[in-house]
Design an enzyme around this catalytic site. Structure first.
Site, short mmCIF file in Angstrom:
data_model
loop_
_atom_site.label_atom_id
_atom_site.label_comp_id
_atom_site.label_asym_id
_atom_site.label_seq_id
_atom_site.Cartn_x
_atom_site.Cartn_y
_atom_site.Cartn_z
N SER A 228 0.70 -1.30 -0.12
CA SER A 228 0.05 -0.18 -0.05
C SER A 228 0.87 1.21 0.16
CB SER A 228 -1.07 0.00 1.25
OG SER A 228 -1.85 0.98 1.12
N GLU A 346 -9.40 -5.62 -3.46
CA GLU A 346 -8.76 -4.46 -2.76
C GLU A 346 -10.03 -3.74 -2.07
OE1 GLU A 346 -5.68 -3.95 -2.18
OE2 GLU A 346 -4.66 -4.68 -3.96
N HIS A 440 -8.01 -5.21 0.76
CA HIS A 440 -6.60 -4.58 0.79
C HIS A 440 -6.00 -5.02 2.21
CE1 HIS A 440 -3.98 -1.29 -0.07
NE2 HIS A 440 -3.99 -0.90 1.08
#
Length: 560
Positions: A228, A346, A440
């Site tokens: 990320s 995600e 995610h």
């Protein structure tokens, strides 16, 4: 086995003189006592460190790699760390960098930890007998606003058990890590400001290069790894010449490639970074940089959260010379092997990113036609009106993560670098029950080999099962072998082909599966969208404005 001290003092025939001499030697540190012998020591450039022995692993925590960025050092480039006398205890994590908490209901919520501006520390897990071992440097995620290297999810023990020296890093977050301001630029030697968090990461990599040999690591075989915001950071490390030579491979989990503000020039519909910083100072009631430095860090962080300050890299012309897409298009990035991927679900934990659009089929198709023009048929083929909710999840995933990740792998493969693509698509019963399949960051316990350990994930994280443990073993093997040799390999799992011209990849479901052309048409559509928006001076990231038609004068489809 007894320590040297116990052997010396425990023999039945020892004389009083020998016992006295042994005691003196122990006091002087020439012979270690039993309790001290259980804790490993190493010497780094600042002094000696006392770590912890866990089986065949040595662990050192809370090691400073730069001066604390406090007082006058706030919003300055990281400075060399201070030396210390004697031996520094490295048995506990350092403080986390100042940040707002996650909501208690968030899947990412963790119990609060001590926070401080004095947070520029790193942690090392190493095999006890490591010699010239490969190194991984982990950069955590959290939107450049939250996160800490102390999270149990980032425990490096499974990498160390596979022969890796694993290093995790704290770096400045939020307003303290990413503020640009005319006053800060004026006082800096290079007349730029912002990007302090990225400068911290580079300083940590420089420290690793100078010191990792003390832990048995090879400074010539360093892999940067992040997820990320950590993955985004690695994209910028690849783009910045300042980081060149500090790593030899990259693992990039869920990155993006949005346009970011320029320090002093309005670009792509974005205000300048100094304008953003000036507005923040005004909202904080600060007339100048001195006033800002006098304010409490937690207060600054709270104001930044309330005013919507976005923590992000800044195109300053020096550390970051241009937009990511331009640097990679020109082949100016650091050329190293990459392993990169994204998760199929995600956006299931990031639904605020989904753009507003009609939820009836006719309205949805009309909105797509308005926004995408001649590209609308390609868009609707990928993201049809037959299931708008799923299409919105998948399209937002691709706009943010999918296109950027495949673009990174493609450009590295075009530069003749071994490049490996994955899609994490695993979902167990607990995750499915909460509609969070492959959300995610859900790959993290697998990539760290920790799935199945209930103490390794946050309290609201879906619980693992036996199937997860098998997949985690495969994934951490792939990651560790890539860091070691540049080729991902896992015993009992498929050979992972490089992306190459066949567009090969691995999809991680209940087990790894090799495939070709992961999302047909996805990359091509969003690449075309980016190029058109870029040519028209628009931000291409989550932009709902109509796209410039293909044949608009001045537009070049092949523009670089």
């Amino acid at each position: 086995m007894q320590s040297d001290g116990k052997r010396c003092m425990g023999r039945e025939n020892v004389t009083i003189f020998v016992a006295w001499l042994c005691a003196i030697l122990i006091a002087l540190g020439v012979v270690r006592s039993a309790s001290a012998g259980e804790r490993p020591e190493v010497t780094v450039e600042q002094g000696r460190l006392l770590g912890t022995q866990i089986g065949a692993l040595r662990v050192f925590k809370g090691v400073p790699y730069a001066l604390p960025p406090i007082g006058a050092q706030r919003w300055r480039a990281p400075a060399a760390p201070a030396h210390w006398n004697g031996t520094r205890d490295a048995g506990v994590f350092g403080a986390s960098c100042v940040q707002p908490p996650y909501p208690s209901t968030s899947v990412y919520f963790e119990a609060p930890r001590p926070m401080s501006e004095d947070c520029l520390t790193l942690n090392i897990w190493s095999p006890k007998e490591a010699r010239k071992a490969p190194v991984i440097v982990w950069i955590h995620g959290g939107a450049l606003l939250r996160g800490t290297s102390a999270s149990p999810m980032y425990d490096g023990r499974e990498f160390a058990r596979r022969g890796i020296v694993f290093v995790s890093v704290n770096y400045r977050l939020g307003i303290l890590g990413w503020l640009a301001h005319p006053g800060l630029s004026a006082e800096a030697p290079d007349r730029v400001s912002g990007n302090y968090g990225l400068l911290d990461q580079i300083a940590a990599l420089e420290w690793v290069k100078r010191n990792v040999g003390a832990f048995g690591g090879d400074p010539a075989n360093v892999t940067v790894m992040g997820e990320s915001a950590g993955a985004l950071s690695i994209s910028y490390l690849l783009a910045s010449s300042r980081a060149r030579g500090l790593f030899t491979k990259a693992i990039v989990q869920s990155t993006n490639a949005r346009a970011v503000p320029h320090l002093r020039e309005a670009v792509f519909g974005l205000p300048t970074a100094e304008t953003i910083g000036t507005a923040f100072a005004s909202a904080a009631g600060a007339a100048n940089v001195q006033d800002l430095r006098a304010m409490d860090a937690a207060v600054l962080t709270s104001i930044a959260l309330k005013t919507g300050f976005v923590s992000q890299p800044i195109m300053d012309g020096i550390l970051i010379p241009d937009q990511l897409v331009n640097i990679f298009d020109r082949g100016q990035q650091t050329k190293v092997p990459v392993l990169a991927g994204f998760n199929s679900g995600e956006i299931r934990s990031q639904r605020t990113l989904i753009p507003q659009i009609p939820d009836d089929p006719a309205g949805y198709e009309a909105a797509i036609a308005e926004r995408y023009g001649d590209l609308a048929p390609a868009y609707l083929k990928l993201y049809p009106a037959s299931d708008i909710a799923v299409s919105q999840l998948v399209s937002t995933r691709d706009i943010v993560y999918g296109w950027a990740t495949e673009r990174l792998v493609r450009t590295m493969a075009a530069a003749d670098q071994p490049s490996y693509l994955y899609i994490f698509d695993h979902c167990n019963a607990a995750t499915r029950a909460r509609d969070l399949c492959a959300f995610h960051a859900s790959e993290l316990p697998f990539a760290f080999g920790l799935a199945g350990d209930p103490n390794s994930t946050p309290p609201n994280w879906p619980k693992a099962n036996t199937e997860d443990i098998r997949l985690a073993r495969n994934m951490v093997d792939y990651w560790a072998s890539f860091a070691t040799t540049g080729v991902p390999h896992a015993d009992g799992a498929p050979a992972w082909p490089d992306y190459g011209k066949r567009e090969a990849y691995i999809r991680f479901t209940a087990a790894p599966n090799v495939g070709l052309n992961p999302e047909p048409g996805m990359f091509e559509l969003h690449e075309d969208v980016m190029r058109r928006r870029r040519a028209n001076g628009q931000q291409w990231f989550l932009n709902g404005a109509p796209i410039v038609p293909h044949d608009t004068p001045g537009h070049s489809h092949a523009e670089k």
